[in-house]
Scaffold this motif. Structure first.
Motif, mmCIF file in Angstrom:
data_model
loop_
_atom_site.group_PDB
_atom_site.id
_atom_site.type_symbol
_atom_site.label_atom_id
_atom_site.label_comp_id
_atom_site.label_asym_id
_atom_site.label_seq_id
_atom_site.Cartn_x
_atom_site.Cartn_y
_atom_site.Cartn_z
ATOM 1 N N PHE A 1 0.833 -1.202 0.000
ATOM 2 C CA PHE A 1 0.000 0.000 0.000
ATOM 3 C C PHE A 1 0.869 1.253 0.000
ATOM 4 O O PHE A 1 0.587 2.218 -0.715
ATOM 5 C CB PHE A 1 -0.917 0.001 1.219
ATOM 6 C CG PHE A 1 -1.775 1.241 1.325
ATOM 7 C CD1 PHE A 1 -2.938 1.364 0.594
ATOM 8 C CD2 PHE A 1 -1.387 2.293 2.142
ATOM 9 C CE1 PHE A 1 -3.727 2.505 0.684
ATOM 10 C CE2 PHE A 1 -2.164 3.446 2.240
ATOM 11 C CZ PHE A 1 -3.336 3.546 1.504
ATOM 12 N N LEU A 2 1.951 1.248 0.835
ATOM 13 C CA LEU A 2 2.847 2.399 0.870
ATOM 14 C C LEU A 2 3.496 2.630 -0.486
ATOM 15 O O LEU A 2 3.597 3.770 -0.965
ATOM 16 C CB LEU A 2 3.913 2.194 1.946
ATOM 17 C CG LEU A 2 5.001 3.266 2.044
ATOM 18 C CD1 LEU A 2 4.398 4.623 2.368
ATOM 19 C CD2 LEU A 2 6.048 2.880 3.085
ATOM 20 N N CYS A 3 3.940 1.537 -1.131
ATOM 21 C CA CYS A 3 4.574 1.672 -2.443
ATOM 22 C C CYS A 3 3.584 2.188 -3.487
ATOM 23 O O CYS A 3 3.929 3.025 -4.327
ATOM 24 C CB CYS A 3 5.162 0.331 -2.876
ATOM 25 S SG CYS A 3 6.612 -0.181 -1.928
ATOM 26 N N ALA A 4 2.344 1.697 -3.429
ATOM 27 C CA ALA A 4 1.331 2.178 -4.372
ATOM 28 C C ALA A 4 1.058 3.661 -4.157
ATOM 29 O O ALA A 4 0.887 4.427 -5.120
ATOM 30 C CB ALA A 4 0.046 1.357 -4.216
ATOM 31 N N TYR A 5 1.031 4.079 -2.903
ATOM 32 C CA TYR A 5 0.800 5.494 -2.601
ATOM 33 C C TYR A 5 1.948 6.356 -3.117
ATOM 34 O O TYR A 5 1.724 7.407 -3.729
ATOM 35 C CB TYR A 5 0.644 5.672 -1.096
ATOM 36 C CG TYR A 5 0.613 7.124 -0.651
ATOM 37 C CD1 TYR A 5 -0.537 7.896 -0.797
ATOM 38 C CD2 TYR A 5 1.748 7.718 -0.105
ATOM 39 C CE1 TYR A 5 -0.558 9.228 -0.412
ATOM 40 C CE2 TYR A 5 1.735 9.047 0.286
ATOM 41 C CZ TYR A 5 0.583 9.800 0.124
ATOM 42 O OH TYR A 5 0.583 11.116 0.514
ATOM 43 N N LEU A 6 3.195 5.908 -2.888
ATOM 44 C CA LEU A 6 4.349 6.700 -3.300
ATOM 45 C C LEU A 6 4.523 6.710 -4.813
ATOM 46 O O LEU A 6 5.039 7.671 -5.366
ATOM 47 C CB LEU A 6 5.619 6.156 -2.632
ATOM 48 C CG LEU A 6 5.719 6.363 -1.120
ATOM 49 C CD1 LEU A 6 6.954 5.679 -0.559
ATOM 50 C CD2 LEU A 6 5.749 7.857 -0.790
ATOM 51 N N ARG A 7 4.093 5.643 -5.472
ATOM 52 C CA ARG A 7 4.178 5.652 -6.933
ATOM 53 C C ARG A 7 3.226 6.699 -7.518
ATOM 54 O O ARG A 7 3.566 7.385 -8.490
ATOM 55 C CB ARG A 7 3.843 4.269 -7.495
ATOM 56 C CG ARG A 7 3.918 4.203 -9.015
ATOM 57 C CD ARG A 7 3.720 2.812 -9.538
ATOM 58 N NE ARG A 7 2.393 2.284 -9.241
ATOM 59 C CZ ARG A 7 1.942 1.110 -9.698
ATOM 60 N NH1 ARG A 7 2.735 0.350 -10.440
ATOM 61 N NH2 ARG A 7 0.731 0.690 -9.380
ATOM 62 N N ALA A 8 2.049 6.828 -6.899
ATOM 63 C CA ALA A 8 1.074 7.813 -7.375
ATOM 64 C C ALA A 8 1.350 9.199 -6.819
ATOM 65 O O ALA A 8 0.989 10.204 -7.441
ATOM 66 C CB ALA A 8 -0.339 7.368 -7.000
ATOM 67 N N ASN A 9 1.994 9.268 -5.644
ATOM 68 C CA ASN A 9 2.234 10.556 -4.986
ATOM 69 C C ASN A 9 3.667 10.607 -4.443
ATOM 70 O O ASN A 9 3.880 10.397 -3.241
ATOM 71 C CB ASN A 9 1.247 10.762 -3.831
ATOM 72 C CG ASN A 9 -0.195 10.640 -4.267
ATOM 73 O OD1 ASN A 9 -0.788 11.574 -4.770
ATOM 74 N ND2 ASN A 9 -0.764 9.450 -4.061
ATOM 75 N N PRO A 10 4.661 10.834 -5.298
ATOM 76 C CA PRO A 10 6.044 10.947 -4.800
ATOM 77 C C PRO A 10 6.134 12.035 -3.735
ATOM 78 O O PRO A 10 5.446 13.060 -3.816
ATOM 79 C CB PRO A 10 6.842 11.318 -6.049
ATOM 80 C CG PRO A 10 6.005 10.843 -7.199
ATOM 81 C CD PRO A 10 4.582 11.015 -6.757
ATOM 82 N N ARG A 11 6.992 11.827 -2.751
ATOM 83 C CA ARG A 11 7.101 12.762 -1.642
ATOM 84 C C ARG A 11 8.568 13.096 -1.371
ATOM 85 O O ARG A 11 9.448 12.242 -1.461
ATOM 86 C CB ARG A 11 6.482 12.162 -0.371
ATOM 87 C CG ARG A 11 4.965 12.132 -0.399
ATOM 88 C CD ARG A 11 4.393 13.539 -0.231
ATOM 89 N NE ARG A 11 2.956 13.578 -0.419
ATOM 90 C CZ ARG A 11 2.350 14.210 -1.389
ATOM 91 N NH1 ARG A 11 3.053 14.856 -2.303
ATOM 92 N NH2 ARG A 11 1.037 14.233 -1.472
#
Length: 253
Positions: A75-85
């Motif tokens: 889930f964290l990886c999916a979030y960061l792929r869509a929303n780099p931080r």
């Protein structure tokens, strides 16, 4: 603990006592026979069956924990792929090949590759490393790489030599630079709505400014990172962490 203990029980495994001299008393045959009789009378499992059940329960518990951790990571990886931080990372260990960094914003660790980065060199030991700027191309190559009037072969060679040297930050792809531009604009919009334009070098408002070369990185030091994710085929997703270093050849910042 209600303070109750069977007579003669001094702790440890029931059925095994301690005589105070360090030697464990053996369970008598009569005690074993009594335990077997109680087991048969009340329909209880014997010790071997109970051991197998407990082992199975422990295995299932560990498997459930592994699935939970894997799901959270995906889930964290999916979030960061869509929303780099862009985040602040605290150096735990600094080596010539990679940095081990703790990321307070997400409560996790990341490995930041240093060995193999283009246009920079690193030297040092476990106590810290020094990164210096050593480009394999110059401003002329940068101009040729974006020119449409030069021969294709010359342009292709210049683009190959300047890979990782284009844009405000070193060793960032075009997609990463686009994400960074969006994040910086969001930071500026949030700042201007409250206290006016920011004059700090911390353009992403993450707690630390991007690095300026040459720079020395030591444990406990804070660094600026770009977090993203990579989903390789037939493998578990990976969180990526890129050390943000300003490009000395870029004059826009």
């Amino acid at each position: 603990d209600a303070g109750f203990a069977p007579g003669g029980y001094g702790g440890g495994i029931l059925g095994e006592g301690n005589d105070g001299g360090g030697e464990t008393e053996k369970v008598s045959k009569s005690q074993k026979a009594l335990a077997a009789q109680c087991t048969d009378r009340h329909g209880l499992f014997d010790s071997e069956t109970l051991k197998d059940v407990a082992s199975h329960c422990n295995e299932r518990k560990l498997a459930a924990k592994a699935v939970q951790d894997g799901s959270s990571h995906a889930f964290l990886c999916a979030y960061l792929r869509a929303n780099p931080r862009v985040v602040c990372g605290i150096i735990r260990a600094a080596g010539k090949k990679y940095l081990r960094v703790f990321i307070p914003a997400f409560g996790c660790e990341a490995r930041v590759e240093v060995d193999g980065l283009r246009h920079v060199t690193s030297c040092g030991n476990g106590g810290g490393i020094t990164i210096t700027f050593e480009p394999t191309a110059g401003e002329e190559d940068l101009a040729i790489a974006v020119s449409h009037t030069v021969p294709k072969d010359a342009r292709r060679k210049a683009m190959r030599n300047t890979r990782g040297l284009q844009g405000p930050f070193l060793n960032c792809s075009e997609a990463q630079h686009e994400a960074l531009a969006v994040l910086e604009q969001e930071t500026m919009d949030g700042t201007t709505s409250t206290s006016g334009p920011s004059t700090s070098d911390d353009v992403f408002n993450c707690g630390v400014a991007p690095g300026t070369l040459p720079t020395t990185i030591k444990p406990i030091q804070r660094v600026c990172l770009l977090l993203g994710a990579h989903f390789p085929e037939r493998a578990k997703p990976e969180m990526t962490a890129t050390l943000l270093l300003r490009n000395p050849l870029n004059a826009t910042r």
